[in-house]
Design a protein around this motif. Structure first.
Motif, PDB file in Angstrom:
ATOM      1  N   VAL A  48       0.708  -0.854  -0.439  1.00  5.51           N
ATOM      2  CA  VAL A  48      -0.053   0.309  -0.069  1.00  5.51           C
ATOM      3  C   VAL A  48       1.325   1.407  -0.072  1.00  5.51           C
ATOM      4  O   VAL A  48       2.095   1.222   0.682  1.00  5.51           O
ATOM      5  CB  VAL A  48      -0.585  -0.042   0.873  1.00  5.51           C
ATOM      6  CG1 VAL A  48      -2.072  -1.158   1.187  1.00  5.51           C
ATOM      7  CG2 VAL A  48      -0.261   0.384   2.909  1.00  5.51           C
ATOM      8  N   ALA A  49       0.663   1.979  -0.692  1.00  2.63           N
ATOM      9  CA  ALA A  49       1.381   3.270  -1.086  1.00  2.63           C
ATOM     10  C   ALA A  49       0.486   4.424   0.032  1.00  2.63           C
ATOM     11  O   ALA A  49      -0.484   4.861   0.268  1.00  2.63           O
ATOM     12  CB  ALA A  49       1.093   4.152  -2.023  1.00  2.63           C
ATOM     13  N   VAL A  50       1.478   5.325   0.955  1.00  2.00           N
ATOM     14  CA  VAL A  50       0.747   5.721   2.547  1.00  2.00           C
ATOM     15  C   VAL A  50       2.089   7.240   2.308  1.00  2.00           C
ATOM     16  O   VAL A  50       3.050   7.210   1.861  1.00  2.00           O
ATOM     17  CB  VAL A  50       0.667   4.944   3.958  1.00  2.00           C
ATOM     18  CG1 VAL A  50       0.081   6.468   4.281  1.00  2.00           C
ATOM     19  CG2 VAL A  50      -0.435   4.193   3.451  1.00  2.00           C
ATOM     20  N   GLN A  51       0.776   8.636   1.653  1.00  2.00           N
ATOM     21  CA  GLN A  51       2.125   9.353   2.100  1.00  2.00           C
ATOM     22  C   GLN A  51       2.347   9.849   3.352  1.00  2.00           C
ATOM     23  O   GLN A  51       1.701   9.324   4.503  1.00  2.00           O
ATOM     24  CB  GLN A  51       1.128  11.069   2.469  1.00  2.00           C
ATOM     25  CG  GLN A  51       0.793  11.165   0.420  1.00  2.00           C
ATOM     26  CD  GLN A  51       0.198  12.370   0.243  1.00  2.00           C
ATOM     27  OE1 GLN A  51      -0.717  12.654   0.679  1.00  2.00           O
ATOM     28  NE2 GLN A  51       0.007  12.678  -1.373  1.00  2.00           N
ATOM     29  N   PRO A  52       4.038  10.481   3.500  1.00  2.00           N
ATOM     30  CA  PRO A  52       4.471   9.927   4.999  1.00  2.00           C
ATOM     31  C   PRO A  52       3.607  10.918   5.780  1.00  2.00           C
ATOM     32  O   PRO A  52       4.171  11.479   7.401  1.00  2.00           O
ATOM     33  CB  PRO A  52       5.976  10.454   5.043  1.00  2.00           C
ATOM     34  CG  PRO A  52       6.052  11.198   3.585  1.00  2.00           C
ATOM     35  CD  PRO A  52       4.945  10.302   2.892  1.00  2.00           C
ATOM     36  N   SER A  53       2.835  11.981   5.903  1.00  2.00           N
ATOM     37  CA  SER A  53       2.270  13.311   6.361  1.00  2.00           C
ATOM     38  C   SER A  53       0.967  12.319   6.607  1.00  2.00           C
ATOM     39  O   SER A  53       0.156  13.213   7.735  1.00  2.00           O
ATOM     40  CB  SER A  53       1.572  14.230   5.413  1.00  2.00           C
ATOM     41  OG  SER A  53       0.711  14.114   4.146  1.00  2.00           O
ATOM     42  N   ARG A  54       0.498  11.324   6.685  1.00  2.00           N
ATOM     43  CA  ARG A  54      -0.435  10.818   6.435  1.00  2.00           C
ATOM     44  C   ARG A  54      -0.471  10.244   8.284  1.00  2.00           C
ATOM     45  O   ARG A  54       0.817   9.344   8.690  1.00  2.00           O
ATOM     46  CB  ARG A  54      -1.120   9.632   6.203  1.00  2.00           C
ATOM     47  CG  ARG A  54      -1.376  10.116   4.995  1.00  2.00           C
ATOM     48  CD  ARG A  54      -2.732  10.950   4.734  1.00  2.00           C
ATOM     49  NE  ARG A  54      -3.039  11.537   3.234  1.00  2.00           N
ATOM     50  CZ  ARG A  54      -3.958  13.040   2.626  1.00  2.00           C
ATOM     51  NH1 ARG A  54      -4.083  13.487   3.898  1.00  2.00           N
ATOM     52  NH2 ARG A  54      -3.587  13.351   1.476  1.00  2.00           N
ATOM     53  N   THR A 123       7.038  -5.798   6.367  1.00  2.00           N
ATOM     54  CA  THR A 123       8.048  -6.360   5.864  1.00  2.00           C
ATOM     55  C   THR A 123       9.124  -5.340   5.118  1.00  2.00           C
ATOM     56  O   THR A 123      10.360  -5.479   6.127  1.00  2.00           O
ATOM     57  CB  THR A 123       7.686  -7.648   5.466  1.00  2.00           C
ATOM     58  OG1 THR A 123       7.208  -7.278   4.708  1.00  2.00           O
ATOM     59  CG2 THR A 123       7.081  -8.125   6.426  1.00  2.00           C
ATOM     60  N   ASP A 124       8.578  -4.169   5.039  1.00  2.00           N
ATOM     61  CA  ASP A 124       9.931  -3.484   4.232  1.00  2.00           C
ATOM     62  C   ASP A 124       8.926  -1.976   3.797  1.00  2.00           C
ATOM     63  O   ASP A 124       7.596  -1.856   3.916  1.00  2.00           O
ATOM     64  CB  ASP A 124      10.076  -4.283   2.790  1.00  2.00           C
ATOM     65  CG  ASP A 124      11.283  -3.770   2.766  1.00  2.00           C
ATOM     66  OD1 ASP A 124      12.065  -2.959   3.015  1.00  2.00           O
ATOM     67  OD2 ASP A 124      12.103  -3.867   1.686  1.00  2.00           O
ATOM     68  N   ARG A 125       9.318  -0.777   3.403  1.00  2.00           N
ATOM     69  CA  ARG A 125       9.032   0.373   2.946  1.00  2.00           C
ATOM     70  C   ARG A 125       9.804   0.612   2.150  1.00  2.00           C
ATOM     71  O   ARG A 125      11.125   1.130   2.280  1.00  2.00           O
ATOM     72  CB  ARG A 125       8.748   1.159   4.352  1.00  2.00           C
ATOM     73  CG  ARG A 125       9.616   2.000   5.396  1.00  2.00           C
ATOM     74  CD  ARG A 125       9.171   2.903   6.563  1.00  2.00           C
ATOM     75  NE  ARG A 125      10.447   3.278   6.884  1.00  2.00           N
ATOM     76  CZ  ARG A 125      11.231   4.415   7.337  1.00  2.00           C
ATOM     77  NH1 ARG A 125      10.255   5.393   6.704  1.00  2.00           N
ATOM     78  NH2 ARG A 125      11.851   3.969   7.563  1.00  2.00           N
ATOM     79  N   MET A 126       9.627   1.156   1.350  1.00  2.00           N
ATOM     80  CA  MET A 126      10.634   2.199   0.182  1.00  2.00           C
ATOM     81  C   MET A 126       9.895   3.480  -0.176  1.00  2.00           C
ATOM     82  O   MET A 126       8.637   4.016  -0.237  1.00  2.00           O
ATOM     83  CB  MET A 126      10.572   1.147  -0.982  1.00  2.00           C
ATOM     84  CG  MET A 126      11.219   2.338  -1.719  1.00  2.00           C
ATOM     85  SD  MET A 126      11.660   0.819  -3.551  1.00  2.00           S
ATOM     86  CE  MET A 126      10.240  -0.467  -3.816  1.00  2.00           C
ATOM     87  N   ASN A 127      11.014   4.832   0.063  1.00  2.00           N
ATOM     88  CA  ASN A 127      10.524   6.258  -0.366  1.00  2.00           C
ATOM     89  C   ASN A 127      10.423   5.771  -2.155  1.00  2.00           C
ATOM     90  O   ASN A 127      11.095   5.871  -2.497  1.00  2.00           O
ATOM     91  CB  ASN A 127      10.967   6.717   0.582  1.00  2.00           C
ATOM     92  CG  ASN A 127      11.526   8.452  -0.371  1.00  2.00           C
ATOM     93  OD1 ASN A 127       9.447   8.860  -0.580  1.00  2.00           O
ATOM     94  ND2 ASN A 127      11.515   9.230   0.595  1.00  2.00           N
ATOM     95  N   LEU A 128       9.133   6.333  -2.199  1.00  2.00           N
ATOM     96  CA  LEU A 128       9.220   6.740  -3.634  1.00  2.00           C
ATOM     97  C   LEU A 128       8.783   8.528  -4.193  1.00  2.00           C
ATOM     98  O   LEU A 128       8.654   8.474  -5.679  1.00  2.00           O
ATOM     99  CB  LEU A 128       7.777   5.407  -4.493  1.00  2.00           C
ATOM    100  CG  LEU A 128       7.992   4.544  -4.269  1.00  2.00           C
ATOM    101  CD1 LEU A 128       6.329   3.719  -5.033  1.00  2.00           C
ATOM    102  CD2 LEU A 128       9.693   3.636  -5.185  1.00  2.00           C
ATOM    103  N   VAL A 133       6.053   2.984  -0.076  1.00  2.00           N
ATOM    104  CA  VAL A 133       5.205   1.882  -0.650  1.00  2.00           C
ATOM    105  C   VAL A 133       5.689   1.474   0.996  1.00  2.00           C
ATOM    106  O   VAL A 133       6.457   0.821   1.467  1.00  2.00           O
ATOM    107  CB  VAL A 133       5.877   1.010  -1.771  1.00  2.00           C
ATOM    108  CG1 VAL A 133       5.469  -0.267  -1.456  1.00  2.00           C
ATOM    109  CG2 VAL A 133       5.060   2.099  -2.977  1.00  2.00           C
ATOM    110  N   LEU A 134       4.751   0.764   1.172  1.00  2.00           N
ATOM    111  CA  LEU A 134       4.584  -0.310   2.413  1.00  2.00           C
ATOM    112  C   LEU A 134       4.244  -1.353   2.031  1.00  2.00           C
ATOM    113  O   LEU A 134       2.919  -1.734   1.624  1.00  2.00           O
ATOM    114  CB  LEU A 134       3.791   0.090   3.545  1.00  2.00           C
ATOM    115  CG  LEU A 134       3.857   1.714   4.769  1.00  2.00           C
ATOM    116  CD1 LEU A 134       2.934   1.905   5.072  1.00  2.00           C
ATOM    117  CD2 LEU A 134       5.406   1.821   4.679  1.00  2.00           C
ATOM    118  N   ILE A 135       5.213  -2.293   2.378  1.00  2.00           N
ATOM    119  CA  ILE A 135       4.652  -4.039   2.289  1.00  2.00           C
ATOM    120  C   ILE A 135       4.648  -4.658   3.849  1.00  2.00           C
ATOM    121  O   ILE A 135       5.705  -4.574   4.033  1.00  2.00           O
ATOM    122  CB  ILE A 135       6.230  -4.898   1.635  1.00  2.00           C
ATOM    123  CG1 ILE A 135       6.805  -4.205   0.789  1.00  2.00           C
ATOM    124  CG2 ILE A 135       6.070  -6.093   0.984  1.00  2.00           C
ATOM    125  CD1 ILE A 135       5.739  -3.770  -0.887  1.00  2.00           C
ATOM    126  N   GLY A 136       3.258  -5.127   3.422  1.00  2.00           N
ATOM    127  CA  GLY A 136       2.683  -6.289   4.596  1.00  2.00           C
ATOM    128  C   GLY A 136       2.507  -7.683   4.042  1.00  2.00           C
ATOM    129  O   GLY A 136       2.008  -8.069   3.175  1.00  2.00           O
TER     130      GLY A 136
END
Length: 195
Positions: A48-54, A123-128, A133-136
């Motif tokens: 899931v893609a989430v903005q860091p301001s959320r 399990t992981d996250r990546m700044n795009l 993108v947060l991997i669950g």
């Protein structure tokens, strides 16, 4: 003739999911997410893609667990509301008239009225850029028995999920079946093998 529309988020369909977390005070929070999908089979994983301001982003990083709830079309207004209100000051789930329940396998809530949810561990996250993108890893899938067939498979026509259209910013119903996957293409494969 094709016309160039430039780079955009115009991909179809996108889900209308609700990501549900606990904050540091164990208060449930929900956020609508359209940028997401299944990204691995073993272990089963979702992105899931989430903005860091959320607020949800902070909650996921702190707790490292969340649920992905799949609302049915009857909850379109509530699903949309979760995407236009902040959970920092508002109990969005209560305001929407819905119920947060504690998930069984992860320290995260789910929305009781929604017919399906995935229980996930980060399990992981990546700044795009604008989004992370947060991997669950999906540790369990829960489905209301009312949407299952006799083999305990989820029936999409009973689930009645929504999809989001990024170009007109609208929600749509899922339509009729057009054929079985890994099957309807065999006619082309068989034809090519005979030639």
């Amino acid at each position: 003739m094709f016309k160039s529309l430039g780079p955009s988020t115009s991909a179809f369909p996108t889900p209308a999911w609700v990501i549900v977390t606990y904050d540091q005070n164990e208060r449930a929070n929900a956020m609508t997410a359209a940028w997401g999908g299944i990204v691995n089979s073993s272990p089963p994983s979702v992105a899931v893609a989430v903005q860091p301001s959320r607020y949800t982003y902070d909650n996921i990083l702190a707790k490292r667990e969340f649920t992905v709830c799949i609302p049915s079309e009857e909850y379109a207004k509530e699903t949309d509301y979760f995407g236009i209100e902040s959970g920092r000051e508002t109990d969005k789930i209560a305001a929407a008239g819905l119920t947060a329940e504690r998930a069984e396998k992860v320290n995260a809530p789910y929305i009781k009225e929604f017919p399906m949810h995935l229980e996930c561990k980060l399990t992981d996250r990546m700044n795009l850029g604008t989004h992370f993108v947060l991997i669950g890893q999906i540790v369990d899938v829960k489905a209301d028995e009312a949407i299952l067939d006799h083999k305990d498979s989820i029936e999409i026509q009973k689930l009645k999920p929504m999809v989001y259209s990024p170009t007109d910013r609208s929600y749509y119903k899922v339509g009729d079946e057009i054929g079985k996957a890994f099957s309807i293409g065999k006619e082309i494969k068989d034809k090519n093998q005979k030639e």
